[in-house]
Design an enzyme around this catalytic site. Sequence first.
Site, PDB file in Angstrom:
ATOM      1  N   LYS A  75       0.855  -1.190   0.000  1.00 23.06           N
ATOM      2  CA  LYS A  75       0.000   0.000   0.000  1.00 23.06           C
ATOM      3  C   LYS A  75       0.887   1.235   0.000  1.00 23.06           C
ATOM      4  O   LYS A  75       1.904   1.270   0.701  1.00 23.06           O
ATOM      5  CB  LYS A  75      -0.911  -0.028   1.234  1.00 23.06           C
ATOM      6  CG  LYS A  75      -1.929   1.113   1.294  1.00 23.06           C
ATOM      7  CD  LYS A  75      -2.888   0.938   2.482  1.00 23.06           C
ATOM      8  CE  LYS A  75      -3.935   2.045   2.540  1.00 23.06           C
ATOM      9  NZ  LYS A  75      -4.885   1.873   3.659  1.00 23.06           N
ATOM     10  N   SER A 150      -9.892   1.966   2.660  1.00 19.41           N
ATOM     11  CA  SER A 150      -8.977   2.713   1.819  1.00 19.41           C
ATOM     12  C   SER A 150      -7.918   1.848   1.125  1.00 19.41           C
ATOM     13  O   SER A 150      -7.272   2.304   0.182  1.00 19.41           O
ATOM     14  CB  SER A 150      -8.264   3.774   2.655  1.00 19.41           C
ATOM     15  OG  SER A 150      -7.441   3.161   3.632  1.00 19.41           O
ATOM     16  N   SER A 174     -10.282  -0.351   6.871  1.00 13.64           N
ATOM     17  CA  SER A 174      -9.662  -0.266   5.546  1.00 13.64           C
ATOM     18  C   SER A 174      -8.922  -1.491   5.040  1.00 13.64           C
ATOM     19  O   SER A 174      -8.539  -1.526   3.873  1.00 13.64           O
ATOM     20  CB  SER A 174      -8.715   0.920   5.490  1.00 13.64           C
ATOM     21  OG  SER A 174      -9.450   2.092   5.282  1.00 13.64           O
TER      22      SER A 174
HETATM   23  N1  GLN Z   1     -13.478   4.411   5.945  1.00 15.10           N
HETATM   24  C1  GLN Z   1     -12.923   4.876   7.177  1.00 15.10           C
HETATM   25  C2  GLN Z   1     -12.497   6.312   7.021  1.00 15.10           C
HETATM   26  O1  GLN Z   1     -12.723   6.855   6.003  1.00 15.10           O
HETATM   27  C3  GLN Z   1     -11.774   4.010   7.599  1.00 15.10           C
HETATM   28  C4  GLN Z   1     -10.562   4.248   6.806  1.00 15.10           C
HETATM   29  C5  GLN Z   1      -9.401   3.402   7.267  1.00 15.10           C
HETATM   30  O2  GLN Z   1      -9.568   2.401   7.927  1.00 15.10           O
HETATM   31  N2  GLN Z   1      -8.220   3.883   6.932  1.00 15.10           N
HETATM   32  O3  GLN Z   1     -11.935   6.895   7.891  1.00 15.10           O
END
Ligand code: GLN
Length: 482
Positions: A75, A150, A174
């Site tokens: 990532k 994400s 995410s």
């Molecule tokens: N979807 C959540 C957010 O937008 C979690 C994102 C994540 O776990 N990095 O914060």
Amino acid sequence: MTDTIKSLAALLAEGKTSSVELCRDYLARIERLNPALNAFVTVDAEKTLREAAAADARRAAGQAGVLTGVPIAHKDIFCAEGWLTTCGSKMLSNFVSPYDAHVIEQFKAAGMPCLGKTNMDEFAMGSSNETSYYGPVRNPWDTDRVPGGSSGGSAAAVAGRLAPAATGTDTGGSIRQPAALTGITGLKPTYGVVSRYGMIAFASSLDQGGPMATTAEDCALLLNVMAGFDPRDSTSLERGKEDYTRDLERPLAGLKIGLPREFFGAGLTGDTARAVEEAINQLKKLGAQTVEVGLPNSKLSVAAYYVLAPAEASSNLSRFDGVRYGYRTPEYKDLNEMYEKTRAEGFGSEVKRRIMIGAYVLSHGYYDAYYLQAQKLRRLIAQDFVEAFKQCDVILGPTAPTTAFKLGEKTADPVEMYLSDIYTIAVNLAGLPGMSLPCGFDAQGLPIGLQLIGDYFAEARMLNVAHQYQLASDWHTRAPTL
Ligand code: GLN
């Protein structure tokens, strides 16, 4: 048969293939499929093949470890020396990292070549990969749909077999939510198990790196590499190395699975509810028992998270000021204008929204009303899990409320998007380990994810349950035709 990292490691050990050959195959697949999927921000075939040749040389010298030569994608939130490391943002669109994150160091030490850096929501803020400066990632099961976020680039890369495995990070879901939406297996460890050193910070008290692969067994092998104490992260836990594969073969007889009544309510759509129900029956056939548990405060987890995570983000992202890292606006009159224009131009709208919410809830007069209240809620949410784990070994439920949605479907309504993590966020607030594994498909042929939540440091037990389920099912072997 899927191309698991376990099977690739076996081929390498038997001398039936080389790391260079494997990497060439994956790079060719990336070249063919990435234009449609946009799963990778950066690919550097020369660099990958150099690492692969080094892995082959290491094997020839008799110094190979279990996974030496098996490629992996990372990532783009992990700093990797000499690689462009963007975090999905224009702000870091020119940032070539001068050093390796702890996670990257660990994979290098294991001899696993890097296939490239995967696309992600900007600064890991999002559930659909649509907030990336580099454009949305598309779901390999249906390219009109999102892969989740994400870590959507990592998820799409693994699901589309552009990489056998990838790293992800999970602040509110995410790793698990994109794993669910793309039909792969992903694990978020207990907070503190994987070092955050060199992992670009979103919300430091919630962020945790973890593996994404096609099987639970692969996740166990990858966690063996990733996990470990690192003195450079003050929240890294000083614990001995564990073998996360140690319980994989344990029979499930006597296993107590907790089913939170709050996870099986009205919000669960037909196909997801049915698939999760069938998975429960399958686990019962394997000897598990179920017990109803309560997580009464979990309904407040999204609200608490969207105070706490932005608060931490507003502080973490203050370092991106055009002076120390990345993008700087080309024209400005003075220092203040330079800051303002740099941040106005460098960040996308979701990131700005979070910074504004965070600055607001931390400001004088609002701190007590929002930030402190959310901290109290966080404690109550964690306490619910402590109570629940007195009655069961693992908790089970859906990973996400829906299967993959269409691009653009939720972008107009941030709150609708935030609800994608309704089943995952409480786990981060509590600091517990959680994972998602495929448990079926909906009527449109889109994958459905099953979530397992473990007690603190119970990754091996959770992986045991997931592995036994995967021995008795074949959802994890299904791949989209590309
Ligand atoms: N979807 C959540 C957010 O937008 C979690 C994102 C994540 O776990 N990095 O914060």
